[in-house]
Design a protein around this motif. Structure first.
Motif, PDB file in Angstrom:
ATOM      1  N   ARG A 108      45.631  72.731 -59.685  1.00 24.99           N
ATOM      2  CA  ARG A 108      46.097  73.833 -60.101  1.00 24.99           C
ATOM      3  C   ARG A 108      47.638  73.544 -60.650  1.00 24.99           C
ATOM      4  O   ARG A 108      48.188  74.082 -61.637  1.00 24.99           O
ATOM      5  CB  ARG A 108      45.951  75.026 -59.180  1.00 24.99           C
ATOM      6  CG  ARG A 108      44.832  75.916 -59.364  1.00 24.99           C
ATOM      7  CD  ARG A 108      45.027  77.202 -58.555  1.00 24.99           C
ATOM      8  NE  ARG A 108      45.432  76.873 -57.036  1.00 24.99           N
ATOM      9  CZ  ARG A 108      44.502  76.728 -55.949  1.00 24.99           C
ATOM     10  NH1 ARG A 108      43.332  76.787 -56.275  1.00 24.99           N
ATOM     11  NH2 ARG A 108      45.067  76.702 -54.765  1.00 24.99           N
ATOM     12  N   MET A 109      48.256  72.818 -59.775  1.00 25.18           N
ATOM     13  CA  MET A 109      49.584  72.434 -60.262  1.00 25.18           C
ATOM     14  C   MET A 109      49.975  71.807 -61.397  1.00 25.18           C
ATOM     15  O   MET A 109      50.830  72.181 -62.494  1.00 25.18           O
ATOM     16  CB  MET A 109      50.481  71.846 -58.829  1.00 25.18           C
ATOM     17  CG  MET A 109      50.687  72.648 -57.826  1.00 25.18           C
ATOM     18  SD  MET A 109      51.478  71.899 -56.453  1.00 25.18           S
ATOM     19  CE  MET A 109      52.950  71.400 -57.209  1.00 25.18           C
ATOM     20  N   GLN A 110      48.518  70.795 -61.756  1.00 26.92           N
ATOM     21  CA  GLN A 110      48.817  70.282 -62.799  1.00 26.92           C
ATOM     22  C   GLN A 110      48.616  71.142 -64.102  1.00 26.92           C
ATOM     23  O   GLN A 110      49.424  70.976 -65.305  1.00 26.92           O
ATOM     24  CB  GLN A 110      47.986  69.057 -63.137  1.00 26.92           C
ATOM     25  CG  GLN A 110      48.108  67.797 -62.058  1.00 26.92           C
ATOM     26  CD  GLN A 110      47.037  66.836 -61.699  1.00 26.92           C
ATOM     27  OE1 GLN A 110      47.202  65.972 -61.402  1.00 26.92           O
ATOM     28  NE2 GLN A 110      45.932  67.463 -62.016  1.00 26.92           N
ATOM     29  N   ASP A 111      47.674  72.090 -63.885  1.00 22.84           N
ATOM     30  CA  ASP A 111      47.501  72.953 -64.948  1.00 22.84           C
ATOM     31  C   ASP A 111      48.690  73.783 -65.251  1.00 22.84           C
ATOM     32  O   ASP A 111      49.077  74.334 -66.406  1.00 22.84           O
ATOM     33  CB  ASP A 111      46.422  73.918 -64.711  1.00 22.84           C
ATOM     34  CG  ASP A 111      45.008  73.148 -64.669  1.00 22.84           C
ATOM     35  OD1 ASP A 111      45.008  71.907 -65.086  1.00 22.84           O
ATOM     36  OD2 ASP A 111      43.931  73.662 -63.820  1.00 22.84           O
ATOM     37  N   SER A 112      49.510  74.063 -64.113  1.00 22.73           N
ATOM     38  CA  SER A 112      50.620  75.144 -64.346  1.00 22.73           C
ATOM     39  C   SER A 112      51.634  74.425 -65.278  1.00 22.73           C
ATOM     40  O   SER A 112      52.303  74.770 -65.806  1.00 22.73           O
ATOM     41  CB  SER A 112      50.825  75.923 -62.962  1.00 22.73           C
ATOM     42  OG  SER A 112      52.099  75.236 -62.268  1.00 22.73           O
ATOM     43  N   ILE A 113      51.893  73.077 -64.754  1.00 28.39           N
ATOM     44  CA  ILE A 113      52.844  72.104 -65.373  1.00 28.39           C
ATOM     45  C   ILE A 113      52.568  72.180 -66.804  1.00 28.39           C
ATOM     46  O   ILE A 113      53.222  72.283 -67.766  1.00 28.39           O
ATOM     47  CB  ILE A 113      52.950  70.931 -64.772  1.00 28.39           C
ATOM     48  CG1 ILE A 113      53.780  70.817 -63.201  1.00 28.39           C
ATOM     49  CG2 ILE A 113      53.864  69.973 -65.747  1.00 28.39           C
ATOM     50  CD1 ILE A 113      53.461  69.806 -62.381  1.00 28.39           C
ATOM     51  N   ALA A 114      51.332  71.871 -67.077  1.00 27.67           N
ATOM     52  CA  ALA A 114      50.875  71.710 -68.535  1.00 27.67           C
ATOM     53  C   ALA A 114      51.032  73.206 -69.411  1.00 27.67           C
ATOM     54  O   ALA A 114      51.626  72.885 -70.219  1.00 27.67           O
ATOM     55  CB  ALA A 114      49.324  71.502 -68.439  1.00 27.67           C
ATOM     56  N   SER A 115      50.823  74.201 -68.851  1.00 22.59           N
ATOM     57  CA  SER A 115      50.958  75.315 -69.596  1.00 22.59           C
ATOM     58  C   SER A 115      52.564  75.550 -69.835  1.00 22.59           C
ATOM     59  O   SER A 115      53.054  76.185 -70.686  1.00 22.59           O
ATOM     60  CB  SER A 115      50.216  76.507 -68.879  1.00 22.59           C
ATOM     61  OG  SER A 115      51.133  77.203 -67.817  1.00 22.59           O
ATOM     62  N   LYS A 116      53.469  75.089 -68.544  1.00 11.82           N
ATOM     63  CA  LYS A 116      54.988  75.144 -68.922  1.00 11.82           C
ATOM     64  C   LYS A 116      55.019  74.482 -70.155  1.00 11.82           C
ATOM     65  O   LYS A 116      56.045  74.747 -70.638  1.00 11.82           O
ATOM     66  CB  LYS A 116      55.623  74.905 -67.646  1.00 11.82           C
ATOM     67  CG  LYS A 116      55.771  76.144 -66.717  1.00 11.82           C
ATOM     68  CD  LYS A 116      56.480  75.790 -65.394  1.00 11.82           C
ATOM     69  CE  LYS A 116      56.098  76.827 -64.140  1.00 11.82           C
ATOM     70  NZ  LYS A 116      56.156  75.974 -62.967  1.00 11.82           N
ATOM     71  N   LEU A 117      54.815  73.274 -69.977  1.00 13.99           N
ATOM     72  CA  LEU A 117      55.135  72.289 -71.234  1.00 13.99           C
ATOM     73  C   LEU A 117      54.665  72.626 -72.600  1.00 13.99           C
ATOM     74  O   LEU A 117      55.205  71.988 -73.293  1.00 13.99           O
ATOM     75  CB  LEU A 117      54.753  70.684 -70.747  1.00 13.99           C
ATOM     76  CG  LEU A 117      55.353  70.356 -69.493  1.00 13.99           C
ATOM     77  CD1 LEU A 117      54.767  69.012 -69.174  1.00 13.99           C
ATOM     78  CD2 LEU A 117      56.991  70.261 -69.686  1.00 13.99           C
TER      79      LEU A 117
END
Ligand SMILES: [Zn+2]
Ligand SMILES: [Zn+2]
Length: 142
Positions: A108-117
């Motif tokens: 989930r954290m990877q997904d949220s980092i991706a969406s922030k980027l």
């Protein structure tokens, strides 16, 4: 094996004795095996199989999306059966043991980092290195 034969047919390739032996041993052993280890196991079943055939068959299995090739820091490539649930790896720097783990939280954290980027993730590698529980017990200083 069924999937393997299907993919071979799709590619207009025939299943050969050595190729089948290698694939069967690979599917039975399953996890994080090196080409040398696979070679040693296959030789027990079919002593006529050469090293080149092992490499060619591993490449074929990879091209058929039936195998994942992993490159951990130890250097040599390791292979595992593809298509199972996504997982990440812990690698013991002392004994080489590989422990698989899954964490919904990390995913989930990877997904949220991706969406922030603002990027689209296609895949990722999560590799943790250290001492496994057994090696840790043998080295009480750490
Ligand atoms: Zn260890
Ligand atoms: Zn794995």
């Amino acid at each position: 094996m069924l999937a393997f034969h299907e993919r071979l047919r799709e590619r207009g390739l025939k299943s050969t004795g050595p190729r089948d032996d290698i694939a069967r041993v690979f599917f039975e052993l399953g996890r994080h095996i090196s080409a040398e280890e696979l070679y040693a196991e296959v030789r027990k079943v079919n002593p006529h199989v050469g090293y080149a055939t092992i490499y060619r068959t591993l490449k074929l299995l990879k091209d058929c999306n039936l195998l994942f090739e992993r490159h951990f820091e130890e250097g040599q490539a390791r292979y595992e059966v593809a298509g199972e649930h996504h997982h990440d790896h812990f690698i013991c720097e002392n004994c080489g043991r590989i422990i698989e783990f899954e964490s919904d939280e990390i995913e989930r954290m990877q997904d949220s980092i991706a969406s922030k980027l603002g990027v689209l993730l296609t895949h990722h590698k999560m590799e943790l290195y250290g001492l496994c529980g057994e090696c840790r017990a043998k080295k009480p200083s750490r």
